[in-house]
Design a protein around this motif. Structure first.
Motif, PDB file in Angstrom:
ATOM      1  N   GLY A  33       0.827  -1.198   0.000  1.00  0.00           N
ATOM      2  CA  GLY A  33       0.000   0.000   0.000  1.00  0.00           C
ATOM      3  C   GLY A  33       0.858   1.242   0.000  1.00  0.00           C
ATOM      4  O   GLY A  33       1.864   1.329  -0.686  1.00  0.00           O
ATOM      5  N   THR A  34       0.453   2.198   0.784  1.00  0.00           N
ATOM      6  CA  THR A  34       1.227   3.440   0.910  1.00  0.00           C
ATOM      7  C   THR A  34       1.728   3.598   2.334  1.00  0.00           C
ATOM      8  O   THR A  34       1.901   4.717   2.817  1.00  0.00           O
ATOM      9  CB  THR A  34       0.376   4.650   0.510  1.00  0.00           C
ATOM     10  N   ALA A  35       1.908   2.469   3.033  1.00  0.00           N
ATOM     11  CA  ALA A  35       2.351   2.518   4.435  1.00  0.00           C
ATOM     12  C   ALA A  35       3.757   3.087   4.509  1.00  0.00           C
ATOM     13  O   ALA A  35       4.718   2.468   4.048  1.00  0.00           O
ATOM     14  CB  ALA A  35       2.308   1.119   5.038  1.00  0.00           C
ATOM     15  N   THR A  36       3.867   4.268   5.082  1.00  0.00           N
ATOM     16  CA  THR A  36       5.172   4.945   5.134  1.00  0.00           C
ATOM     17  C   THR A  36       6.237   4.128   5.844  1.00  0.00           C
ATOM     18  O   THR A  36       7.356   4.002   5.333  1.00  0.00           O
ATOM     19  CB  THR A  36       5.015   6.320   5.802  1.00  0.00           C
ATOM     20  N   PRO A  37       5.973   3.532   7.038  1.00  0.00           N
ATOM     21  CA  PRO A  37       7.036   2.763   7.710  1.00  0.00           C
ATOM     22  C   PRO A  37       7.566   1.614   6.862  1.00  0.00           C
ATOM     23  O   PRO A  37       8.779   1.388   6.795  1.00  0.00           O
ATOM     24  CB  PRO A  37       6.347   2.260   8.982  1.00  0.00           C
ATOM     25  N   ALA A  38       6.657   0.890   6.194  1.00  0.00           N
ATOM     26  CA  ALA A  38       7.097  -0.264   5.393  1.00  0.00           C
ATOM     27  C   ALA A  38       7.933   0.183   4.205  1.00  0.00           C
ATOM     28  O   ALA A  38       8.990  -0.398   3.908  1.00  0.00           O
ATOM     29  CB  ALA A  38       5.878  -1.056   4.918  1.00  0.00           C
ATOM     30  N   LEU A  39       7.472   1.223   3.513  1.00  0.00           N
ATOM     31  CA  LEU A  39       8.220   1.713   2.361  1.00  0.00           C
ATOM     32  C   LEU A  39       9.563   2.296   2.773  1.00  0.00           C
ATOM     33  O   LEU A  39      10.582   2.096   2.112  1.00  0.00           O
ATOM     34  CB  LEU A  39       7.394   2.759   1.609  1.00  0.00           C
ATOM     35  N   ALA A  40       9.563   3.040   3.880  1.00  0.00           N
ATOM     36  CA  ALA A  40      10.821   3.609   4.374  1.00  0.00           C
ATOM     37  C   ALA A  40      11.794   2.509   4.763  1.00  0.00           C
ATOM     38  O   ALA A  40      13.001   2.602   4.500  1.00  0.00           O
ATOM     39  CB  ALA A  40      10.549   4.525   5.572  1.00  0.00           C
ATOM     40  N   GLY A  41      11.272   1.439   5.380  1.00  0.00           N
ATOM     41  CA  GLY A  41      12.142   0.317   5.738  1.00  0.00           C
ATOM     42  C   GLY A  41      12.727  -0.359   4.522  1.00  0.00           C
ATOM     43  O   GLY A  41      13.895  -0.757   4.514  1.00  0.00           O
ATOM     44  N   ARG A  61      27.491   2.256   5.996  1.00  0.00           N
ATOM     45  CA  ARG A  61      26.456   1.310   5.571  1.00  0.00           C
ATOM     46  C   ARG A  61      25.241   1.391   6.499  1.00  0.00           C
ATOM     47  O   ARG A  61      24.095   1.425   6.052  1.00  0.00           O
ATOM     48  CB  ARG A  61      27.018  -0.112   5.550  1.00  0.00           C
ATOM     49  N   TRP A  62      25.515   1.429   7.810  1.00  0.00           N
ATOM     50  CA  TRP A  62      24.408   1.475   8.767  1.00  0.00           C
ATOM     51  C   TRP A  62      23.729   2.844   8.770  1.00  0.00           C
ATOM     52  O   TRP A  62      22.514   2.943   8.961  1.00  0.00           O
ATOM     53  CB  TRP A  62      24.912   1.093  10.154  1.00  0.00           C
ATOM     54  N   ILE A  63      24.511   3.892   8.565  1.00  0.00           N
ATOM     55  CA  ILE A  63      23.900   5.222   8.434  1.00  0.00           C
ATOM     56  C   ILE A  63      22.965   5.252   7.229  1.00  0.00           C
ATOM     57  O   ILE A  63      21.836   5.763   7.292  1.00  0.00           O
ATOM     58  CB  ILE A  63      24.983   6.308   8.308  1.00  0.00           C
ATOM     59  N   GLN A  64      23.435   4.690   6.109  1.00  0.00           N
ATOM     60  CA  GLN A  64      22.625   4.646   4.902  1.00  0.00           C
ATOM     61  C   GLN A  64      21.332   3.865   5.126  1.00  0.00           C
ATOM     62  O   GLN A  64      20.249   4.267   4.684  1.00  0.00           O
ATOM     63  CB  GLN A  64      23.409   3.997   3.762  1.00  0.00           C
ATOM     64  N   GLY A  65      21.445   2.730   5.815  1.00  0.00           N
ATOM     65  CA  GLY A  65      20.274   1.902   6.055  1.00  0.00           C
ATOM     66  C   GLY A  65      19.248   2.567   6.962  1.00  0.00           C
ATOM     67  O   GLY A  65      18.039   2.347   6.825  1.00  0.00           O
ATOM     68  N   GLY A  66      19.705   3.396   7.879  1.00  0.00           N
ATOM     69  CA  GLY A  66      18.795   4.011   8.841  1.00  0.00           C
ATOM     70  C   GLY A  66      18.310   5.387   8.476  1.00  0.00           C
ATOM     71  O   GLY A  66      17.427   5.936   9.147  1.00  0.00           O
ATOM     72  N   PHE A  67      18.851   5.977   7.402  1.00  0.00           N
ATOM     73  CA  PHE A  67      18.565   7.382   7.097  1.00  0.00           C
ATOM     74  C   PHE A  67      17.086   7.629   6.788  1.00  0.00           C
ATOM     75  O   PHE A  67      16.411   8.423   7.451  1.00  0.00           O
ATOM     76  CB  PHE A  67      19.440   7.837   5.918  1.00  0.00           C
ATOM     77  N   VAL A  68      16.550   6.952   5.779  1.00  0.00           N
ATOM     78  CA  VAL A  68      15.145   7.170   5.394  1.00  0.00           C
ATOM     79  C   VAL A  68      14.184   6.684   6.490  1.00  0.00           C
ATOM     80  O   VAL A  68      13.209   7.391   6.803  1.00  0.00           O
ATOM     81  CB  VAL A  68      14.850   6.512   4.031  1.00  0.00           C
ATOM     82  N   PRO A  69      14.402   5.513   7.121  1.00  0.00           N
ATOM     83  CA  PRO A  69      13.531   5.149   8.244  1.00  0.00           C
ATOM     84  C   PRO A  69      13.534   6.188   9.368  1.00  0.00           C
ATOM     85  O   PRO A  69      12.500   6.442   9.983  1.00  0.00           O
ATOM     86  CB  PRO A  69      14.119   3.814   8.721  1.00  0.00           C
ATOM     87  N   ALA A  70      14.688   6.816   9.623  1.00  0.00           N
ATOM     88  CA  ALA A  70      14.743   7.857  10.658  1.00  0.00           C
ATOM     89  C   ALA A  70      13.916   9.073  10.253  1.00  0.00           C
ATOM     90  O   ALA A  70      13.229   9.679  11.089  1.00  0.00           O
ATOM     91  CB  ALA A  70      16.187   8.259  10.922  1.00  0.00           C
ATOM     92  N   LEU A  71      13.986   9.438   8.969  1.00  0.00           N
ATOM     93  CA  LEU A  71      13.165  10.559   8.491  1.00  0.00           C
ATOM     94  C   LEU A  71      11.673  10.237   8.633  1.00  0.00           C
ATOM     95  O   LEU A  71      10.874  11.092   9.041  1.00  0.00           O
ATOM     96  CB  LEU A  71      13.485  10.853   7.027  1.00  0.00           C
ATOM     97  N   ALA A  72      11.298   9.003   8.297  1.00  0.00           N
ATOM     98  CA  ALA A  72       9.898   8.604   8.420  1.00  0.00           C
ATOM     99  C   ALA A  72       9.457   8.630   9.883  1.00  0.00           C
ATOM    100  O   ALA A  72       8.345   9.074  10.204  1.00  0.00           O
ATOM    101  CB  ALA A  72       9.707   7.206   7.833  1.00  0.00           C
TER     102      ALA A  72
END
Length: 249
Positions: A33-41, A61-72
């Protein structure tokens, strides 16, 4: 930090976000769907995978992985702007030198300082520098044990440097300086200790060969100099099996 590394960092985020956008448009991610947490993850996982494939430094690598989820998460929490400004300021105070010097905040354990103490002269005068001294606890301990030594720490991150400077107050043989480790003249020291990262080791080796005196010691915690075998390796009996790599100039 080189331009090529910055390009890979930015591209990893752009490609990850682009792949998710294409997947949504093509209907491949309709179950999400458009679930922000799932898409951000999902963006975070893709960015982490790309960063791994493109051989970014481990902490990136870990900063990259967490960047968009942190914004969400930030958008979901609806926190006031000053909270994120304060968080950014705190990160800058603790990790200011990491992007430029390619060195995260590593702290040496007590076993490491005990092993380093075994390399130092018991009676004659000597000088030692810790490149990136962090919180300065180990240096303070060595300065206490070796009144015949002159100890210096250099640290580019403001908050750890302040903490180390406070620890050094009242110790005549210990000095903490806020600054760039690359501007330090290594020729003034008998022992140079560094717990950096794989990235700057080739450059540190060239600097050490240019500046360090004959007979002085370069001691690297854990990280090798590519193509140069150390004269001696101490493997410590601690949880991470720390290795001290020692070169005599």
């Amino acid at each position: 930090m080189g331009a090529s590394l910055w390009i890979r960092i930015v591209l990893a985020q752009l490609v990850a976000a682009g792949l998710v956008a294409l997947g949504l448009k093509a209907g491949l991610l309709t179950g999400m769907g458009t679930a922000t947490p799932a898409l951000a993850g999902l963006v975070g996982l893709l960015a982490l995978g790309l960063s791994w494939a493109w051989r970014l430094p481990v902490w990136w690598r870990w900063i990259q992985g967490g960047f968009v989820p942190a914004l969400a998460a930030a958008a979901w929490l609806h926190a006031p702007p000053w909270v994120w400004l304060a968080g950014f300021a705190l990160l800058w105070l603790v990790f200011r030198g990491a992007p430029r010097e390619r060195v995260p905040l590593y702290l040496s354990n007590s076993d490491t300082w005990d092993a380093l103490a075994g390399l130092l002269p018991k009676k004659r005068a000597f000088a030692l520098i810790d490149l990136g001294c962090g919180l300065g606890g180990g240096l303070a301990g060595l300065a206490r044990k070796f009144p015949n030594g002159a100890f210096q720490g250099v640290e580019s991150a403001p908050l750890p440097c302040l903490w180390a400077w406070l620890r050094a107050r009242g110790r005549a043989n210990l000095r903490i300086r806020w600054g760039d480790l690359w501007s330090e003249d290594l020729g003034r020291y008998d022992v140079v200790y560094a717990f950096l990262s794989p990235e700057p080791m080739p450059e540190l080796w060239l600097k050490a060969r240019r500046e360090m005196r004959t007979g002085s010691l370069l001691v690297s915690n854990s990280f090798e100099v590519p193509g140069w075998v150390p004269d001696h390796v101490l493997t410590l009996d601690d949880a991470r099996r720390t290795r001290l790599l020692i070169w005599r100039m």
